[in-house]
Scaffold this active site. Structure first.
Site, PDB file in Angstrom:
ATOM      1  N   TYR A  45       0.892  -1.429  -0.444  1.00  0.00           N
ATOM      2  CA  TYR A  45       0.050   0.298   0.176  1.00  0.00           C
ATOM      3  C   TYR A  45       0.666   1.122  -0.283  1.00  0.00           C
ATOM      4  O   TYR A  45       0.739   2.384  -0.597  1.00  0.00           O
ATOM      5  CB  TYR A  45      -0.879   0.507   1.130  1.00  0.00           C
ATOM      6  CG  TYR A  45      -2.146  -1.050   1.246  1.00  0.00           C
ATOM      7  CD1 TYR A  45      -3.179  -0.793   0.499  1.00  0.00           C
ATOM      8  CD2 TYR A  45      -1.602  -2.175   1.439  1.00  0.00           C
ATOM      9  CE1 TYR A  45      -3.918  -2.131   0.258  1.00  0.00           C
ATOM     10  CE2 TYR A  45      -2.876  -3.286   1.424  1.00  0.00           C
ATOM     11  CZ  TYR A  45      -4.165  -3.108   1.387  1.00  0.00           C
ATOM     12  OH  TYR A  45      -4.935  -4.327   1.138  1.00  0.00           O
ATOM     13  N   CYS A  59      -6.816  -4.795  -7.299  1.00  0.00           N
ATOM     14  CA  CYS A  59      -6.848  -4.119  -5.644  1.00  0.00           C
ATOM     15  C   CYS A  59      -5.852  -5.821  -5.084  1.00  0.00           C
ATOM     16  O   CYS A  59      -5.082  -5.417  -3.949  1.00  0.00           O
ATOM     17  CB  CYS A  59      -7.701  -3.978  -5.280  1.00  0.00           C
ATOM     18  SG  CYS A  59      -9.364  -5.140  -5.375  1.00  0.00           S
ATOM     19  N   HIS A  60      -6.379  -6.359  -5.020  1.00  0.00           N
ATOM     20  CA  HIS A  60      -5.653  -8.183  -4.774  1.00  0.00           C
ATOM     21  C   HIS A  60      -4.490  -8.612  -4.764  1.00  0.00           C
ATOM     22  O   HIS A  60      -3.595  -8.938  -3.908  1.00  0.00           O
ATOM     23  CB  HIS A  60      -6.164  -9.800  -5.155  1.00  0.00           C
ATOM     24  CG  HIS A  60      -5.841  -9.693  -6.354  1.00  0.00           C
ATOM     25  ND1 HIS A  60      -7.329  -9.444  -7.724  1.00  0.00           N
ATOM     26  CD2 HIS A  60      -5.158 -10.308  -6.706  1.00  0.00           C
ATOM     27  CE1 HIS A  60      -6.304  -9.657  -8.808  1.00  0.00           C
ATOM     28  NE2 HIS A  60      -4.991  -9.902  -8.227  1.00  0.00           N
TER      29      HIS A  60
END
Length: 149
Positions: A74, A105-106
């Site tokens: 992130y 997003c995984h």
């Protein structure tokens, strides 16, 4: 296309009452998702329309550039969108991602290699990463984070 969602507790999310099913409308998306799950597609090209804040759109663009079979943190995404201290905000934008899998997003994990949140659940996140060839050792190794770009 502007949304793709996971079932909630095994049940489909109810559609808007004005929505009418037309399978032909999603033929390209279905074709690409089928190819992805058959390991014949690594990058989606289906057309879609995204609605979100400028920050969300920048995060979703950054997510779209993470190559198949790669992971980043992130914090790394936050740096790439010009908010180096914005890892938590990136997490919130990930949570609001309207097209999971298509906008991958995984492929984003915690700085320490931990599995952090996923709309489809952590088991599905692990399955998707495994499907793309990411092994548990890679997932848990902070040294692997950020190598995708």
């Amino acid at each position: 296309m502007h949304a793709l969602s996971f079932p909630v507790d095994g049940d489909a999310i109810p559609a808007d009452t004005a929505w009418r099913e037309n399978p032909d409308s999603f033929a390209d998306a279905r074709r690409e998702l089928d190819a992805y799950f058959e390991k014949k597609l690594e990058r989606f090209t289906v057309s879609y329309l995204l609605k979100g804040s400028q920050f969300q759109l920048s995060v979703w663009r950054a997510l779209s550039s993470i190559p198949y079979g790669s992971i980043v943190s992130y914090g790394e995404i936050a740096k790439r969108v010009g908010k180096p201290k914005g890892a938590q905000a990136v997490g919130m934008a990930n949570h609001a991602n309207p097209l999971p899998i298509i906008i991958p997003c995984h492929r984003v994990i915690g700085a320490d290699g931990s599995m952090v949140g996923f709309g489809g659940g952590i088991d599905l996140k692990l399955w998707l990463l495994s499907h793309e060839g990411i092994t548990p050792g890679q997932i848990c190794s902070p040294g692997q984070l950020g190598f995708a770009f």
